[in-house]
Design a protein around this motif. Sequence first.
Motif, PDB file in Angstrom:
ATOM      1  N   ARG A   1       0.861  -1.269  -0.042  1.00  0.00           N
ATOM      2  CA  ARG A   1      -0.213  -0.016   0.040  1.00  0.00           C
ATOM      3  C   ARG A   1       0.940   1.529   0.380  1.00  0.00           C
ATOM      4  O   ARG A   1       1.774   1.386   0.603  1.00  0.00           O
TER       5      ARG A   1
ATOM      6  N   THR B   1       1.228   5.898  -0.154  1.00  0.00           N
ATOM      7  CA  THR B   1       0.222   6.405  -0.504  1.00  0.00           C
ATOM      8  C   THR B   1       1.320   7.709  -1.634  1.00  0.00           C
ATOM      9  O   THR B   1       2.452   8.332  -1.948  1.00  0.00           O
TER      10      THR B   1
ATOM     11  N   ARG C   1      -6.365  -1.085  -5.576  1.00  0.00           N
ATOM     12  CA  ARG C   1      -7.917  -0.317  -5.338  1.00  0.00           C
ATOM     13  C   ARG C   1      -7.250   1.276  -4.832  1.00  0.00           C
ATOM     14  O   ARG C   1      -6.321   0.918  -4.205  1.00  0.00           O
TER      15      ARG C   1
ATOM     16  N   VAL D   1      -8.009   4.369  -3.439  1.00  0.00           N
ATOM     17  CA  VAL D   1      -8.999   5.178  -2.564  1.00  0.00           C
ATOM     18  C   VAL D   1      -8.452   6.764  -2.514  1.00  0.00           C
ATOM     19  O   VAL D   1      -6.803   6.764  -2.154  1.00  0.00           O
ATOM     20  N   LYS D   2      -9.246   8.062  -2.987  1.00  0.00           N
ATOM     21  CA  LYS D   2      -8.555   9.665  -2.756  1.00  0.00           C
ATOM     22  C   LYS D   2      -8.588   9.345  -1.170  1.00  0.00           C
ATOM     23  O   LYS D   2      -9.660   9.492  -0.425  1.00  0.00           O
ATOM     24  N   ILE D   3      -7.871  10.681  -1.136  1.00  0.00           N
ATOM     25  CA  ILE D   3      -7.691  11.201   0.454  1.00  0.00           C
ATOM     26  C   ILE D   3      -7.566  12.709  -0.090  1.00  0.00           C
ATOM     27  O   ILE D   3      -7.464  13.401  -0.696  1.00  0.00           O
ATOM     28  N   GLY D   4      -7.737  13.375   1.042  1.00  0.00           N
ATOM     29  CA  GLY D   4      -7.444  14.778   1.301  1.00  0.00           C
ATOM     30  C   GLY D   4      -6.080  15.625   0.219  1.00  0.00           C
ATOM     31  O   GLY D   4      -5.265  14.530  -0.036  1.00  0.00           O
ATOM     32  N   PRO D   5      -6.446  16.559  -0.019  1.00  0.00           N
ATOM     33  CA  PRO D   5      -5.024  17.103  -0.789  1.00  0.00           C
ATOM     34  C   PRO D   5      -3.775  16.927   0.590  1.00  0.00           C
ATOM     35  O   PRO D   5      -4.057  17.481   1.671  1.00  0.00           O
ATOM     36  N   ARG D   6      -2.705  17.313  -0.550  1.00  0.00           N
ATOM     37  CA  ARG D   6      -1.333  17.318  -0.285  1.00  0.00           C
ATOM     38  C   ARG D   6      -0.901  18.579   1.068  1.00  0.00           C
ATOM     39  O   ARG D   6      -1.770  19.492   0.279  1.00  0.00           O
ATOM     40  N   LYS D   7      -0.976  19.037   1.685  1.00  0.00           N
ATOM     41  CA  LYS D   7      -0.399  20.250   2.463  1.00  0.00           C
ATOM     42  C   LYS D   7       0.796  20.371   1.207  1.00  0.00           C
ATOM     43  O   LYS D   7       1.489  20.185   1.375  1.00  0.00           O
TER      44      LYS D   7
ATOM     45  N   VAL E   1      -4.686   6.590  -1.690  1.00  0.00           N
ATOM     46  CA  VAL E   1      -3.511   5.144  -1.277  1.00  0.00           C
ATOM     47  C   VAL E   1      -4.224   4.163  -2.553  1.00  0.00           C
ATOM     48  O   VAL E   1      -4.984   3.994  -3.390  1.00  0.00           O
TER      49      VAL E   1
ATOM     50  N   GLU F   1      -3.086   0.301  -3.506  1.00  0.00           N
ATOM     51  CA  GLU F   1      -3.501  -0.602  -2.800  1.00  0.00           C
ATOM     52  C   GLU F   1      -3.254  -2.285  -3.380  1.00  0.00           C
ATOM     53  O   GLU F   1      -4.275  -1.957  -4.025  1.00  0.00           O
TER      54      GLU F   1
END
Lengths: 64, 196
Positions: free
Chosen positions: B33, B35, B96, B98-104, B112, B114
Motif C-alpha cells: 500500500r 500513498t 484499489r 482510494v482518494k484522500i484529502g489534498p496534500r499540504k 492510496v 493498495e
Amino acid sequence: MAVPKRKTSRSNTRSRRANWKALPAVLTTCPRCSKPTPPHQACPSCGMYKGRHFAEAERTEHQA
Amino acid sequence: MPTPSKGPRLGGGPAHERLLLAGLATSLFEHDRITTTEAKAKRLRPLAERLVTFAKRGDLHARRRVLTVVRDKSVVHRLFTEVAPDMAQREGGYTRIVKIGPRKGDNAPMAVIELVREPLSAKKATVKEAESATRRAAADKKKADEAKPAAAPAAEVEATEVDDATVTPAEVQDAPTQDAPVQDAEVDDAPAKATD
C-alpha cells in the motif's frame, strides 16, 4: 509582437475581477462519524471509506 | 508525433515516466500500500495489474518480463511467491485506489493505492459461479435454437433485425414471407425495395 494599445481602465479591471467567485466546497455527511466529508473520498475525520479504514486519510484539526 | 493518450507524461519525458512508474510499482509490491498523488496512482494501476498477471503466470519468462520493470529481485520474489497466490481467484482488479484529502504544501489531490489481497468473499464467489452457470445455460439454449430449422420466435427476431439493419438483397427476399403477421415491417420494407 501584438501589444495592448491602451491601459486597461480601473473599471474594466474591476468588472473583470468581480466575476472571480469562490464556490462553496461540496460536502456530504460521513455515514460513520456524521461529520462533513468530501464525496468519493476517505473521511478526513475518521478515515473510513466504503467500510474500509485508511489511516493516511485522517487529518487533525491543525492539518485540515 | 506520438501523443500521450492519458494526458501529459509524468516527469520530464518518456524515460523519466518509465523510471517513476517502475519505482512506484516496486514500492507498491514491497509495501502492499502506498500513498501517492492521484495522477500517479491512476497511471500506476494498469502497469501494476499487468505485472500481477505475469506473477500469476509464474514461469521464468514471466519473471524476466517483470524484472525488466521491477529491478529489485527480492521484491519480484515477494510478488511471485506471496502476492500472486492471493490473486489466484481474482480476474483482474488487483489494485484499489482510494482518494484522500489534498496534500499540504501544493494542495495536490492524494490517493492510496493498495493491492487487493483479501480473498474473494464467499458471497461474491457464489454469485460469480451462478452467473457463469446462467451464461453457459443461455449459450447452450441459443445453440439449440439455432439448430432447430425455421423456429418461429427466431424468425420474428430476424425480421425486426432486418428493419434496423441495412437491407441486403438476400434479406429482402426472405423478409416478406416472415413478416406476414407484422404490418409495420411490410411498410418499412416497401421503400427499401423501391430504392434497391
